[in-house]
Structure formats: C-alpha cells, structure tokens
Design an enzyme around this catalytic site. Structure first.
Site, PDB file in Angstrom:
ATOM      1  N   HIS A  19     -53.044  -3.781  57.895  1.00 32.42           N
ATOM      2  CA  HIS A  19     -54.185  -3.531  57.011  1.00 32.42           C
ATOM      3  C   HIS A  19     -55.413  -3.309  57.907  1.00 32.42           C
ATOM      4  O   HIS A  19     -55.494  -3.883  59.004  1.00 32.42           O
ATOM      5  CB  HIS A  19     -54.383  -4.768  56.135  1.00 32.42           C
ATOM      6  CG  HIS A  19     -55.402  -4.630  55.053  1.00 32.42           C
ATOM      7  ND1 HIS A  19     -56.747  -4.773  55.279  1.00 32.42           N
ATOM      8  CD2 HIS A  19     -55.263  -4.389  53.727  1.00 32.42           C
ATOM      9  CE1 HIS A  19     -57.395  -4.620  54.141  1.00 32.42           C
ATOM     10  NE2 HIS A  19     -56.528  -4.384  53.179  1.00 32.42           N
TER      11      HIS A  19
ATOM     12  N   ASP B 251     -51.316 -12.537  59.825  1.00 26.28           N
ATOM     13  CA  ASP B 251     -52.071 -12.157  58.623  1.00 26.28           C
ATOM     14  C   ASP B 251     -51.175 -12.484  57.428  1.00 26.28           C
ATOM     15  O   ASP B 251     -50.232 -11.744  57.130  1.00 26.28           O
ATOM     16  CB  ASP B 251     -52.417 -10.666  58.699  1.00 26.28           C
ATOM     17  CG  ASP B 251     -53.073 -10.165  57.408  1.00 26.28           C
ATOM     18  OD1 ASP B 251     -53.094 -10.919  56.408  1.00 26.28           O
ATOM     19  OD2 ASP B 251     -53.545  -9.019  57.411  1.00 26.28           O
TER      20      ASP B 251
HETATM   21  N1  7TS Z   1     -54.415  -8.218  55.168  1.00 30.83           N
HETATM   22  C1  7TS Z   1     -53.535  -7.781  54.254  1.00 30.83           C
HETATM   23  C2  7TS Z   1     -52.090  -7.672  54.623  1.00 30.83           C
HETATM   24  C3  7TS Z   1     -53.991  -7.437  52.981  1.00 30.83           C
HETATM   25  O1  7TS Z   1     -53.112  -7.003  52.090  1.00 30.83           O
HETATM   26  C4  7TS Z   1     -55.375  -7.547  52.682  1.00 30.83           C
HETATM   27  C5  7TS Z   1     -55.921  -7.106  51.361  1.00 30.83           C
HETATM   28  C6  7TS Z   1     -56.224  -8.048  53.659  1.00 30.83           C
HETATM   29  C7  7TS Z   1     -55.720  -8.363  54.889  1.00 30.83           C
HETATM   30  C8  7TS Z   1     -57.679  -8.265  53.405  1.00 30.83           C
HETATM   31  O2  7TS Z   1     -57.877  -9.286  52.499  1.00 30.83           O
HETATM   32  P1  7TS Z   1     -59.343  -9.634  51.962  1.00 30.83           P
HETATM   33  O3  7TS Z   1     -59.095 -10.648  50.897  1.00 30.83           O
HETATM   34  O4  7TS Z   1     -60.114 -10.178  53.096  1.00 30.83           O
HETATM   35  O5  7TS Z   1     -59.909  -8.351  51.441  1.00 30.83           O
HETATM   36  N2  7TS Z   1     -55.124  -6.176  50.678  1.00 30.83           N
HETATM   37  C9  7TS Z   1     -55.513  -5.440  49.615  1.00 30.83           C
HETATM   38  C10 7TS Z   1     -54.661  -4.571  48.943  1.00 30.83           C
HETATM   39  O6  7TS Z   1     -53.473  -4.403  49.255  1.00 30.83           O
HETATM   40  N3  7TS Z   1     -55.331  -3.965  47.965  1.00 30.83           N
HETATM   41  O7  7TS Z   1     -56.596  -4.434  47.961  1.00 30.83           O
HETATM   42  C11 7TS Z   1     -56.713  -5.355  48.996  1.00 30.83           C
END
Ligand code: 7TS
Length: 402
Positions: free
Chosen positions: A119, A196
């Site tokens: 991501h 992660d």
């Molecule tokens: N890592 C992974 C694997 C994720 O799926 C996400 C968010 C993040 C990091 C970041 O998370 P945050 O809460 O800090 O934003 N994934 C997604 C998604 O799949 N669609 O919207 C956000």
C-alpha cells in the site's frame, strides 16, 4: 454469524432503493453498538485530558486510556503495554518508524527492502526516508499468481538490508504473506522488520512474539473501532534506542529553554493530547472481536472470499486477481470490457458498495497493466447470501454493458 448483524445499526438501511450490501470493509469497517456506546459513555461520564489533571475525571480518563493500551498489548501478544504506541492509524505508525527509527539508523549504502504489493502507506514513507538518508529501496517481486517470489528473497536478503517492511495481507490482491518466515529470514541477516497488519489485525490472531517482528502497525477503523486511532507495536529493545519524532507536551521528563530530556516509550512517541475517546473505542472493539473470536471471524471471511472467488471466476467476462488460497477476506476483479469505475457505479445503483480504483497500489496496478479494479472486501457481518447477490448483479452488469 448472521446474528451479529443486529449489532451494526448502519447495515439496516436501503441504498439506492435496495437493501445495502456493504463490501468495502478493507477501506473501513462498520461499528457495532458496543463501540458507539463506549464512545458515548466516555464523553458523558469520563471526558478529561489524560496523564495530567489531579482530579477524578482526569484519573478516570487516564485509566480508560491505559486500559485500552493493555487490551491492545494482549490482543497482539506484546510483552507489555509499554510496547504499544497509539497513532492516528497505520499510515502514521509507519511514518513514525520511517522518520524516527529510519532517520536515526539508516545511512548511505543501506537497503530498505519492501515488496511489490505494498500500500502507498508502506512505500511513500520509505521513499522519503531513502531520500533523506541515502539508503536504497529494493522490492521482493511477485510470482504470476500474485504471491511473493520467495526464491528471489535469497538474493535480496544481503547484509546491506537494514529493514524489511511488508504487508501481512495485500489490500489489493488478497494475498496472505508468510509473515513469520519473512521475519525469521530478515532477522538472520540482522534486518529490522515491520509488518503492516492493516488488513489482518481485525481478521486473524496475531502474536508479535511468535511472528518475531520488531514493528507492527494497524488501524482501529478497519476492525470496528473509530477512525483516527491506530497502533504501532515496537519491541521494547528497539523502541528504547529510537529517538522521538514529534516534540511537545507529555513526551518530556523535563524542559529547559535550550533543551529537554524525554520520557521512555511509549510516552516519548505520543506528543500532545492523544485520541483518548478513539483509544477507548478501540478497547471496546477489541472486547467485541474477542467476544466472537478471531478464528471464527477468519474462517467466515475466508469462506466468503472463496465463494466470491469461485463465483466470479465462473461468470462470463470476469477475472479475479491474486491467488485462490491462502487469501484474506477480499477479492479484486476485472471484466474484459467494462471499465472498473462503470462496473462499481453500476453495483452502487443496485445497493452494493464495492471499491473501485487503484487501491493505493499504483506501481503494482501499472505493472499488471490495469487502470484500476473493482474490489469486494468482507467482514464478520457479511453473509453468503450477500455474496450471491453480488454475483447476480455482476452477471446483470455483463449483460447491461454488452
Ligand atoms: N496498509 C494497508 C495494507 C492498507 O490496506 C491500508 C488502507 C493502509 C496501510 C493505510 O491505512 P490507514 O488507516 O492509515 O489509511 N487500505 C485502504 C483500502 O484498501 N481502501 O482504503 C484504504
């Protein structure tokens, strides 16, 4: 599992004239009444700032906040609550490591090893750290089926690798990475590891000591808790030698005009007033999930993903990306001739909430040659009947756009 739907008020509504089917859980999950009530109770009874006031409410707020930290520690098998740092979410947790640990310990010639399925949250902070420190980025490639090429790892895991950071479950392909093996092999060359766990923390049992990781990051909002609260786990030995990243109140022992001394972890990494209500909500979410049991949630989510995988694969024109198994609770798919945005909008008109886009995986999306995909992601309150409804809508879309 259908009984748990009653705990989620938001699910009981229509969307565009149809019963809502919410399949965008990888982006954020819905919140059960137990979590909503915990927030209300906190604000109605205990609200005050933490760690400072010598008064009843402040003491109650502090106790609630620290109780949540202890719950998080036991939820992921940490050795102690001092290894739990509250952050805004996964993104902030990874930025903390990249800036504080990376800024102190990375130097020119070092290698930051990532995978091709990260991501953007686990890529951009490392690009920034590399630019600042002179370290180099390298990537574990993928096999044709969307798993990590573990044979390529041998050649990549050289003594120059100072950090291996990887996603536990891909939010794009659904691939479940062999986290324990990756951590063991990285440690063998002296590399620090970051997992992660954004897509795994709410779905399966995690034990940071069994995994053998140094850091692990996740977001509350993807596991029934509110937005704006997340966690960075750091092994005590590594947190002890990591300098702070932000300065401010609550992270200092004493301050003079010219300099100051810092508190130990986790306070050293939590400058300013934290998201107290968010932490309380995360504690309530953990209680809720524990009340169901993660093995049950995992089996349920995986069964829905398999049903979707097999069902979509059989539909004319469609293809699911990533391996069939093991797979987390999501499927990304494309149609031969329908643009993913048109397909996702068509589904929305039928009450089905999917995500359409690049899923913050632009480099991999480009490499695989898709502009974007549609994605259905499942959680404990979704049902096989909803998956079957999605399959019916996708079949309808194939006819509609023909
Ligand atoms: N890592 C992974 C694997 C994720 O799926 C996400 C968010 C993040 C990091 C970041 O998370 P945050 O809460 O800090 O934003 N994934 C997604 C998604 O799949 N669609 O919207 C956000």
């Amino acid at each position: 599992m259908e009984a748990f739907r009653a705990d989620f008020p938001i699910l009981h509504q229509e969307a565009n004239g149809h019963p809502l089917v919410y399949f965008d859980n990888a982006a954020t999950t819905q919140k059960p009444k137990a979590v909503l009530n915990a927030l209300l109770h906190y604000y109605e009874h205990d609200n005050a700032n933490v760690h400072r006031g010598l008064h009843l409410l402040s003491n109650r707020a502090t106790e609630a906040f620290e109780r949540a930290r202890a719950k998080v520690a036991s939820y992921i098998g940490a050795a102690s609550p001092e290894e739990i740092i509250f952050t805004r979410g996964t993104t902030e947790a990874i930025n903390l490591v990249a800036q504080a640990w990376g800024g102190a310990f990375l130097k020119p010639g070092d290698v930051i090893l990532l995978t091709e399925m990260e991501h953007h949250s686990n890529l951009v902070p490392w690009q920034q750290a590399a630019a600042k420190t002179g370290a180099t980025l390298k990537f574990i490639p993928l096999t044709g089926s969307g798993t990590l090429d573990m044979e390529a790892l041998d050649g990549l895991l050289t003594p120059e690798v100072k950090l291996l950071a990887f996603t536990h479950i891909s939010n794009f392909l659904g691939t479940v990475n062999p986290a324990q093996e990756l951590c063991t092999r990285a440690r063998a060359v002296g590399a620090v590891t970051l997992v992660d766990a954004a897509q795994s923390a709410g779905h399966l049992e995690l034990d940071v000591r069994a995994l053998g990781c140094d850091f692990l990051a996740f977001s509350g909002h993807k596991m029934c808790a509110p937005t704006g609260i997340g966690v960075l786990y750091g092994r005590a030995e590594i947190l002890d030698k990591t300098p702070p990243w932000q300065g401010g109140g609550e992270m200092i022992l004493s301050v003079r005009y010219e300099s100051c001394t810092y508190k130990p972890a986790p306070a050293r990494f939590e400058a300013g007033t934290p998201n107290i209500a968010g932490a309380v909500g995360l504690g309530a979410a953990i209680d809720y999930i524990n009340g169901i049991g993660r093995p049950r949630i995992q089996a349920h989510d995986e069964a829905l993903a398999l049903r979707a995988f097999e069902g979509i694969t059989e539909l004319p024109g469609y293809r699911v990306l990533g391996p069939q198994s093991p797979r987390g609770g999501l499927v990304s798919f494309v149609h031969d001739s329908i643009h993913p945005h048109d397909l996702t909008s068509f589904c929305d008109q039928k009450g089905l909430a999917l995500r359409g886009g690049h899923h913050c995986n632009q480099p991999l999306m480009k490499k695989l040659g898709f502009p974007s995909t549609s994605r259905a992601s499942f959680y404990l309150y979704n049902t096989p009947g909803e998956v079957d409804r999605m399959l019916g809508i996708l079949r309808e879309a194939d006819r509609f756009f023909a």
